[in-house]
Design a protein around this motif. Structure first.
Motif, PDB file in Angstrom:
ATOM      1  N   LYS A   1       5.568 -11.404   9.558  1.00 47.38           N
ATOM      2  CA  LYS A   1       6.348 -11.489   8.321  1.00 47.38           C
ATOM      3  C   LYS A   1       6.681 -10.123   7.746  1.00 47.38           C
ATOM      4  O   LYS A   1       7.671  -9.964   7.060  1.00 47.38           O
ATOM      5  N   THR A   2       5.813  -9.144   7.971  1.00 49.18           N
ATOM      6  CA  THR A   2       6.087  -7.800   7.435  1.00 49.18           C
ATOM      7  C   THR A   2       6.288  -6.865   8.621  1.00 49.18           C
ATOM      8  O   THR A   2       6.938  -7.221   9.582  1.00 49.18           O
ATOM      9  N   GLU A   3       5.731  -5.682   8.562  1.00 51.32           N
ATOM     10  CA  GLU A   3       5.817  -4.763   9.711  1.00 51.32           C
ATOM     11  C   GLU A   3       4.750  -5.144  10.726  1.00 51.32           C
ATOM     12  O   GLU A   3       3.653  -5.513  10.339  1.00 51.32           O
TER      13      GLU A   3
ATOM     14  N   ARG B   1      -3.868  -4.333  11.699  1.00 49.52           N
ATOM     15  CA  ARG B   1      -3.820  -5.363  10.654  1.00 49.52           C
ATOM     16  C   ARG B   1      -5.199  -5.995  10.463  1.00 49.52           C
ATOM     17  O   ARG B   1      -5.550  -6.413   9.358  1.00 49.52           O
TER      18      ARG B   1
ATOM     19  N   VAL C   1       5.471 -13.447   1.132  1.00 48.98           N
ATOM     20  CA  VAL C   1       5.934 -12.261   1.860  1.00 48.98           C
ATOM     21  C   VAL C   1       5.891 -11.006   0.981  1.00 48.98           C
ATOM     22  O   VAL C   1       5.450  -9.945   1.417  1.00 48.98           O
ATOM     23  N   ASP C   2       6.308 -11.136  -0.282  1.00 46.27           N
ATOM     24  CA  ASP C   2       6.329  -9.961  -1.168  1.00 46.27           C
ATOM     25  C   ASP C   2       4.934  -9.398  -1.375  1.00 46.27           C
ATOM     26  O   ASP C   2       4.710  -8.189  -1.321  1.00 46.27           O
TER      27      ASP C   2
ATOM     28  N   ARG D   1       3.587  -7.700   1.795  1.00 46.78           N
ATOM     29  CA  ARG D   1       4.126  -6.342   2.013  1.00 46.78           C
ATOM     30  C   ARG D   1       3.284  -5.294   1.314  1.00 46.78           C
ATOM     31  O   ARG D   1       3.076  -4.208   1.814  1.00 46.78           O
ATOM     32  N   TYR D   2       2.808  -5.630   0.109  1.00 47.00           N
ATOM     33  CA  TYR D   2       2.043  -4.635  -0.673  1.00 47.00           C
ATOM     34  C   TYR D   2       0.568  -4.634  -0.320  1.00 47.00           C
ATOM     35  O   TYR D   2      -0.068  -3.611  -0.232  1.00 47.00           O
TER      36      TYR D   2
END
Length: 460
Positions: A403-405, A411, A453-454, A457-458
């Motif tokens: 979903k992100t990088e 991870r 997702v937001d 990301r953080y």
């Protein structure tokens, strides 16, 4: 598979580590398998390259000069094991090995490190390797020198004119005192010792000429051999006299000569982030001269040239170069053609799926799970992970990557830290207990983050 101590043997003029000699490519891959999941192609290419270092040294001098190493280019996104393969190789080999980042070099004429400094770093690594090996072999002589020096401070030598009987008495007392010093019973006794001033050294990134000028200045200023007197305990003196003992016992000139040969014939340079100096064809309008300049500066070194180091000249013809890069925003074909041609072996590393992430957690030696168990055992916590919890961790980490990088196995560090955060923070509340990490705990801590997702990301 166990590793035995590195010992150097001569092949003609050159030395090579017993350890690599005794290992076939299959055995090297088996060793790498204990730490790195998958990536068979990359492991095979590295194992063959290592074995070829040995094969070449068995040939006639004429043939040795003809055979140059087949440099390797590893292509794969971040966190899939490129650098880990290099790290494990360094541990396995007992050969001069350094890892550098291509992005930290600048074109000659710009302020920064020039690419030749990687060869100077390799020579330093080679010297450290041989020095440490000689220190191990001469440990008894070094210790004996230090004990003699300290005992002489406690029992000053007798004048030469004394009788033979007195000399024998002194010798017996000296041996008794030396044993006392060695056993540690006198560690707190204070003595005054003289130690040489430590030479300050310039960073090896500086040009060789500048380093040589600085060294000759230091020698000229230190002609008197300035020594500092210090009152210290015997325990401290044992440590402080080590540099002096090393200088007396080790043959530094022989080490320098052997280290140059070893780096020249068996050295390995791992250049990470090589994609960061590639100039993408999309960017052709704003080509970066310093990036292309670094590639052009790198070319003669990889191709074979003579580099000046503080210990003498070194030819780079037989150094093995392994380059690695993610190539997200550029392709290997964006490197200048001459440099591409110097890396004939290309291996692509696969991205990690949830099964591979699970294997990394469950099957690797000293995996991140074992690391956390060891860390929390200090707090008297017995940490256990259910198999389903590991599966959930792998699965959620994989989804976060999707979903992100995609940052590969890195991870896992983020997600596990998130799951164990509360236990780690309130460790004293769990002291003496067995804490089991369940699938439901993992999902409770991570599900919402991964789905949003937001947030992912953080936070992940």
């Amino acid at each position: 598979m166990h590793l035995h101590k590195h010992k150097y043997q001569n092949f003609g003029d050159y030395t090579m580590s017993d350890l690599v000699i005794s290992q076939t490519p299959r055995e090297i891959v088996r060793y790498l398998d204990e730490y790195i999941i998958g990536q068979k192609d990359a492991k095979k290419a590295v194992a063959i390259a290592l074995r070829n270092r040995y094969r070449r040294l068995q040939l006639s001098k004429e043939m040795q000069d003809e055979i140059t190493p087949k440099n390797i280019l590893m292509i794969g996104s971040t966190g899939v094991g490129k650098t880990e393969i290099a790290r494990r190789m360094a541990k396995l080999m007992g050969l001069p090995f350094i890892k550098v980042e291509a992005s930290k070099y600048t074109e000659v004429g710009f302020v920064g490190r020039d690419v030749e400094s990687m060869v100077r770093d390799l020579v330093n690594a080679s010297i450290n390797l041989l020095q440490n090996q000689q220190k191990e072999e001469s440990a008894d002589k070094i210790e004996d020198y230090i004990l003699d020096k300290i005992t002489q401070k406690l029992l000053p030598p007798l004048p030469t004119s004394v009788s033979e009987e007195k000399k024998q008495e002194y010798s017996a007392s000296f041996q008794r005192m030396k044993e006392k010093v060695k056993s540690g019973v006198m560690d707190n006794t204070k003595i005054t010792i003289e130690i040489s001033k430590q030479e300050e050294r310039l960073d090896d990134g500086f040009p060789t000429e500048l380093i040589k000028v600085q060294e000759s200045l230091i020698k000229a200023l230190n002609m008197k051999g300035d020594k500092i007197k210090k009152e210290v305990s015997i325990k401290e003196a044992k440590e402080m006299l080590k540099p002096e003992a090393h200088n007396v016992v080790l043959d530094s000139e022989a080490i320098k000569a052997d280290a140059l040969k070893l780096a020249e014939q068996s050295g390995i340079i791992f250049i990470d982030e090589i994609d960061k100096i590639a100039v993408s064809s999309k960017d052709s309008s704003k080509q970066d001269p310093s990036k292309e300049g670094v590639q052009r500066d790198l070319l003669p070194i990889v191709e074979g040239s003579i580099v000046q180091t503080r210990y003498g000249q070194i030819r780079t013809d037989h150094i093995l170069f392994i380059a690695a890069g993610a190539f997200h925003f550029s392709k290997p074909s964006d490197l200048i053609p001459e440099l591409q041609g110097r890396f004939p072996l290309r291996v692509e590393l696969q991205t990690l799926d949830d099964e591979a992430l699970y294997q990394i957690l469950a099957k690797t030696k000293n995996s991140i799970i074992r690391q956390y168990q060891s860390l929390l055992s200090v707090e008297k916590i017995q940490l256990e992970f259910e198999d389903l919890a590991l599966r959930a961790l792998a699965q959620l980490s994989y989804h976060a990557n999707e979903k992100t990088e995609d940052i590969g196995a890195r991870r896992l560090h983020t997600t596990i830290e998130r799951v164990l955060e509360d236990i780690s923070f309130c460790a004293e509340d769990y002291a003496g207990q067995k804490v089991v990490i369940t699938e439901s705990l993992v999902r409770e801590r991570l599900n919402d983050l991964v789905e949003n997702v937001d947030l992912a990301r953080y936070i992940l």
